[in-house]
Structures are given as structure tokens and as C-alpha cells.
Scaffold this motif. Structure first.
Motif, PDB file in Angstrom:
ATOM      1  N   ILE A   1      48.433  44.032  35.366  1.00  0.00           N
ATOM      2  CA  ILE A   1      48.647  45.144  36.281  1.00  0.00           C
ATOM      3  C   ILE A   1      49.927  45.824  35.805  1.00  0.00           C
ATOM      4  O   ILE A   1      50.962  45.174  35.652  1.00  0.00           O
ATOM      5  N   LEU A   2      49.877  47.132  35.568  1.00  0.00           N
ATOM      6  CA  LEU A   2      50.929  47.839  34.843  1.00  0.00           C
ATOM      7  C   LEU A   2      51.439  49.040  35.623  1.00  0.00           C
ATOM      8  O   LEU A   2      50.667  49.750  36.264  1.00  0.00           O
ATOM      9  N   SER A   3      52.752  49.282  35.533  1.00  0.00           N
ATOM     10  CA  SER A   3      53.354  50.436  36.197  1.00  0.00           C
ATOM     11  C   SER A   3      54.734  50.695  35.595  1.00  0.00           C
ATOM     12  O   SER A   3      55.071  50.148  34.545  1.00  0.00           O
ATOM     13  N   ALA A   4      55.513  51.529  36.290  1.00  0.00           N
ATOM     14  CA  ALA A   4      56.886  51.837  35.866  1.00  0.00           C
ATOM     15  C   ALA A   4      57.789  51.809  37.083  1.00  0.00           C
ATOM     16  O   ALA A   4      57.375  52.134  38.193  1.00  0.00           O
ATOM     17  N   ALA A   5      59.046  51.451  36.845  1.00  0.00           N
ATOM     18  CA  ALA A   5      60.046  51.473  37.913  1.00  0.00           C
ATOM     19  C   ALA A   5      60.425  52.915  38.219  1.00  0.00           C
ATOM     20  O   ALA A   5      60.277  53.809  37.381  1.00  0.00           O
ATOM     21  N   THR A   6      60.919  53.152  39.421  1.00  0.00           N
ATOM     22  CA  THR A   6      61.408  54.473  39.798  1.00  0.00           C
ATOM     23  C   THR A   6      62.467  54.911  38.804  1.00  0.00           C
ATOM     24  O   THR A   6      63.361  54.144  38.458  1.00  0.00           O
ATOM     25  N   GLY A   7      62.347  56.138  38.311  1.00  0.00           N
ATOM     26  CA  GLY A   7      63.302  56.653  37.335  1.00  0.00           C
ATOM     27  C   GLY A   7      62.936  56.307  35.906  1.00  0.00           C
ATOM     28  O   GLY A   7      63.613  56.726  34.974  1.00  0.00           O
ATOM     29  N   GLY A   8      61.865  55.524  35.704  1.00  0.00           N
ATOM     30  CA  GLY A   8      61.412  55.202  34.356  1.00  0.00           C
ATOM     31  C   GLY A   8      62.339  54.306  33.567  1.00  0.00           C
ATOM     32  O   GLY A   8      62.304  54.293  32.339  1.00  0.00           O
ATOM     33  N   THR A   9      63.180  53.523  34.241  1.00  0.00           N
ATOM     34  CA  THR A   9      64.134  52.655  33.544  1.00  0.00           C
ATOM     35  C   THR A   9      63.487  51.405  32.967  1.00  0.00           C
ATOM     36  O   THR A   9      63.978  50.847  31.993  1.00  0.00           O
ATOM     37  N   HIS A  10      62.399  50.954  33.588  1.00  0.00           N
ATOM     38  CA  HIS A  10      61.699  49.740  33.163  1.00  0.00           C
ATOM     39  C   HIS A  10      60.190  49.943  33.307  1.00  0.00           C
ATOM     40  O   HIS A  10      59.739  50.662  34.194  1.00  0.00           O
ATOM     41  N   CYS A  11      59.443  49.279  32.443  1.00  0.00           N
ATOM     42  CA  CYS A  11      58.010  49.146  32.656  1.00  0.00           C
ATOM     43  C   CYS A  11      57.810  47.872  33.472  1.00  0.00           C
ATOM     44  O   CYS A  11      58.680  47.000  33.497  1.00  0.00           O
ATOM     45  N   ILE A  12      56.680  47.795  34.152  1.00  0.00           N
ATOM     46  CA  ILE A  12      56.365  46.631  34.983  1.00  0.00           C
ATOM     47  C   ILE A  12      55.021  46.086  34.529  1.00  0.00           C
ATOM     48  O   ILE A  12      54.040  46.825  34.454  1.00  0.00           O
ATOM     49  N   GLU A  13      54.991  44.790  34.227  1.00  0.00           N
ATOM     50  CA  GLU A  13      53.749  44.118  33.854  1.00  0.00           C
ATOM     51  C   GLU A  13      53.608  42.865  34.693  1.00  0.00           C
ATOM     52  O   GLU A  13      54.501  42.010  34.700  1.00  0.00           O
ATOM     53  N   VAL A  14      52.506  42.766  35.404  1.00  0.00           N
ATOM     54  CA  VAL A  14      52.175  41.568  36.165  1.00  0.00           C
ATOM     55  C   VAL A  14      50.915  40.997  35.515  1.00  0.00           C
ATOM     56  O   VAL A  14      49.865  41.638  35.515  1.00  0.00           O
ATOM     57  N   HIS A  15      51.039  39.821  34.915  1.00  0.00           N
ATOM     58  CA  HIS A  15      49.899  39.179  34.256  1.00  0.00           C
ATOM     59  C   HIS A  15      49.360  38.099  35.186  1.00  0.00           C
ATOM     60  O   HIS A  15      50.094  37.186  35.570  1.00  0.00           O
ATOM     61  N   VAL A  16      48.097  38.241  35.550  1.00  0.00           N
ATOM     62  CA  VAL A  16      47.432  37.269  36.407  1.00  0.00           C
ATOM     63  C   VAL A  16      46.289  36.671  35.598  1.00  0.00           C
ATOM     64  O   VAL A  16      45.490  37.408  35.004  1.00  0.00           O
ATOM     65  N   SER A  17      46.218  35.358  35.565  1.00  0.00           N
ATOM     66  CA  SER A  17      45.080  34.724  34.911  1.00  0.00           C
ATOM     67  C   SER A  17      44.461  33.718  35.868  1.00  0.00           C
ATOM     68  O   SER A  17      45.127  33.195  36.769  1.00  0.00           O
ATOM     69  N   ARG A  18      43.178  33.490  35.658  1.00  0.00           N
ATOM     70  CA  ARG A  18      42.431  32.575  36.519  1.00  0.00           C
ATOM     71  C   ARG A  18      41.403  31.852  35.678  1.00  0.00           C
ATOM     72  O   ARG A  18      40.666  32.480  34.913  1.00  0.00           O
ATOM     73  N   ILE A  19      41.344  30.543  35.831  1.00  0.00           N
ATOM     74  CA  ILE A  19      40.287  29.773  35.190  1.00  0.00           C
ATOM     75  C   ILE A  19      39.049  29.938  36.064  1.00  0.00           C
ATOM     76  O   ILE A  19      39.078  29.625  37.259  1.00  0.00           O
ATOM     77  N   ALA A  20      37.998  30.484  35.482  1.00  0.00           N
ATOM     78  CA  ALA A  20      36.777  30.736  36.247  1.00  0.00           C
ATOM     79  C   ALA A  20      36.009  29.436  36.453  1.00  0.00           C
ATOM     80  O   ALA A  20      36.008  28.559  35.590  1.00  0.00           O
ATOM     81  N   GLY A  21      35.365  29.336  37.607  1.00  0.00           N
ATOM     82  CA  GLY A  21      34.508  28.181  37.866  1.00  0.00           C
ATOM     83  C   GLY A  21      33.221  28.270  37.069  1.00  0.00           C
ATOM     84  O   GLY A  21      32.660  27.266  36.652  1.00  0.00           O
ATOM     85  N   SER A  22      32.764  29.516  36.851  1.00  0.00           N
ATOM     86  CA  SER A  22      31.546  29.768  36.080  1.00  0.00           C
ATOM     87  C   SER A  22      31.514  31.242  35.697  1.00  0.00           C
ATOM     88  O   SER A  22      32.379  32.025  36.099  1.00  0.00           O
ATOM     89  N   GLN A  23      30.494  31.623  34.958  1.00  0.00           N
ATOM     90  CA  GLN A  23      30.316  33.036  34.582  1.00  0.00           C
ATOM     91  C   GLN A  23      30.160  33.922  35.821  1.00  0.00           C
ATOM     92  O   GLN A  23      30.462  35.104  35.780  1.00  0.00           O
ATOM     93  N   ASP A  24      29.715  33.337  36.935  1.00  0.00           N
ATOM     94  CA  ASP A  24      29.524  34.107  38.167  1.00  0.00           C
ATOM     95  C   ASP A  24      30.841  34.645  38.734  1.00  0.00           C
ATOM     96  O   ASP A  24      30.833  35.537  39.577  1.00  0.00           O
ATOM     97  N   ASP A  25      31.981  34.114  38.287  1.00  0.00           N
ATOM     98  CA  ASP A  25      33.280  34.576  38.774  1.00  0.00           C
ATOM     99  C   ASP A  25      33.773  35.838  38.057  1.00  0.00           C
ATOM    100  O   ASP A  25      34.715  36.474  38.511  1.00  0.00           O
ATOM    101  N   VAL A  26      33.152  36.192  36.941  1.00  0.00           N
ATOM    102  CA  VAL A  26      33.652  37.306  36.127  1.00  0.00           C
ATOM    103  C   VAL A  26      33.520  38.640  36.849  1.00  0.00           C
ATOM    104  O   VAL A  26      34.499  39.392  36.968  1.00  0.00           O
ATOM    105  N   ALA A  27      32.348  38.984  37.354  1.00  0.00           N
ATOM    106  CA  ALA A  27      32.149  40.287  38.010  1.00  0.00           C
ATOM    107  C   ALA A  27      33.055  40.471  39.231  1.00  0.00           C
ATOM    108  O   ALA A  27      33.701  41.522  39.365  1.00  0.00           O
ATOM    109  N   PRO A  28      33.171  39.477  40.148  1.00  0.00           N
ATOM    110  CA  PRO A  28      34.081  39.656  41.283  1.00  0.00           C
ATOM    111  C   PRO A  28      35.544  39.808  40.848  1.00  0.00           C
ATOM    112  O   PRO A  28      36.322  40.494  41.508  1.00  0.00           O
ATOM    113  N   TRP A  29      35.931  39.172  39.751  1.00  0.00           N
ATOM    114  CA  TRP A  29      37.304  39.291  39.241  1.00  0.00           C
ATOM    115  C   TRP A  29      37.602  40.746  38.903  1.00  0.00           C
ATOM    116  O   TRP A  29      38.617  41.301  39.304  1.00  0.00           O
ATOM    117  N   PHE A  30      36.692  41.370  38.162  1.00  0.00           N
ATOM    118  CA  PHE A  30      36.895  42.771  37.786  1.00  0.00           C
ATOM    119  C   PHE A  30      36.970  43.657  39.016  1.00  0.00           C
ATOM    120  O   PHE A  30      37.815  44.544  39.100  1.00  0.00           O
TER     121      PHE A  30
END
Length: 177
Positions: free
Chosen positions: A137-166
Motif C-alpha cells: 500500500i503506497l502513498s506520500a507524506a504531506t509536503g512530499g518529504t517521504h514516500c510511504i510503503e506498507v507491506h502486508v503479506s499473508r500465507i494463504a490457506g488455499s488458492q481460494d484465499d487469493v480472490a478475496p485478498w485482491f
């Protein structure tokens, strides 16, 4: 800066005040960061204790890291070039993302503008018998001083978890203050 913060589920950020939360009934992770000031909202993720990243002292852009069950969340704030916008930061970070070892090619990463200030790069990678789902998840701080990156990962229980993740990532938000 505190070294450990419990983020809140079933709560939403309200009126720009870090200590005031209201119940909404929908599970979400909401986490506020200072210097630069922003709030992250990730729907569908339960509370996770976020600690100062273990490499923060040597690499100050590595801010927070937390995990619980199948989820891992990291928050990074690299400095930006001049007054970069959220779109500028997202474009720059996606270019750096695909250059990392072991990453899928750009055409295998779903990229989307979630709102006027938040972008996402989403993909799945093979894991030990189960797919590992990733969202940046990507954005910028007010004033453009920093970029913001939030990396979220999840181990899926099965292939059925892929579509809801998106689908679930589409409601994520970063609000710079």
C-alpha cells in the motif's frame, strides 16, 4: 516514539485525533505513525502488535514491523525527492519493487489507484505448499518529504484465499496529516 503499539480492530480513526476511536463493526487494522504523520487503515486484518523495526537504528526508513498468525505488516518511510506526490511515490516504489531479487515481473503485479492518495501493488508468490499473498500500500507524506510503503503479506490457506485478498486490499487507505 514508542517501541510497541497495539493497533485496533473493529475501530476507525476519527477527527484527526490519535487517541479517539469509534467502533464500526467491521474488522480493520488502523495504525498511526508520526514524523511523518499518517494513518494506515487495512480492512479485514485483526489487531497486530507493531514494534519498532529491528533495523530502524541503522536504516531509519524501516519504521515498524509486526506479525500475527498468517499476517506480517511492515511500515517504511523512505525520503522522497523534492515534493513527490502519492502517484510519484507509487511509481518510484513499484520500479524498486520489481528490481528486488525474487520478485515477479511487472506484468504479474496488479497495480491500482485505491483513492486520490493511496495506491496498491498486489501479487501472489509460491510458498511452502501454499501461496503467499502480498500487498504494498503506497502513498506520500504531506509536503512530499517521504514516500510511504506498507507491506502486508499473508500465507494463504488455499488458492481460494487469493480472490478475496485482491478485493479486500482495494479498501486500504493511507491518510497523511
Amino acid at each position: 516514539m514508542p517501541t510497541s503499539v497495539l493497533v485496533h480492530a473493529n475501530l476507525r480513526y476519527d477527527n484527526g485525533r490519535a487517541n479517539k476511536f469509534l467502533a464500526t463493526g467491521a474488522q480493520r487494522l488502523t495504525f498511526s505513525v508520526t514524523s511523518p504523520d499518517f494513518t494506515i487503515t487495512l480492512p479485514g486484518i485483526a489487531p497486530i502488535r507493531m514494534n519498532e523495526h529491528p533495523l530502524h537504528h541503522d536504516k531509519p526508513h524501516l519504521r515498524y514491523l509486526g506479525s500475527d498468525g498468517p499476517y506480517t505488516v511492515s511500515v517504511m518511510t523512505p525520503t522522497a525527492d523534492g515534493r513527490m506526490t502519492a502517484a510519484d511515490c507509487a511509481g518510484s516504489m513499484v520500479k524498486r519493487l520489481v528490481a528486488r531479487p525474487g520478485m515477479p515481473p511487472l506484468d504479474s503485479i496488479f497495480r491500482a489507484r485505491l483513492n486520490d492518495r493511496t495506491y496498491a501493488a498486489i501479487y501472489a508468490m509460491p510458498g511452502a505448499g501454499k501461496p503467499v499473498l502480498h500487498a504494498h500500500i503506497l502513498s506520500a507524506a504531506t509536503g512530499g518529504t517521504h514516500c510511504i510503503e506498507v507491506h502486508v503479506s499473508r500465507i494463504a490457506g488455499s488458492q481460494d484465499d487469493v480472490a478475496p485478498w485482491f478485493k479486500g486490499v482495494g479498501a486500504a487507505d493511507i491518510e497523511a496529516r
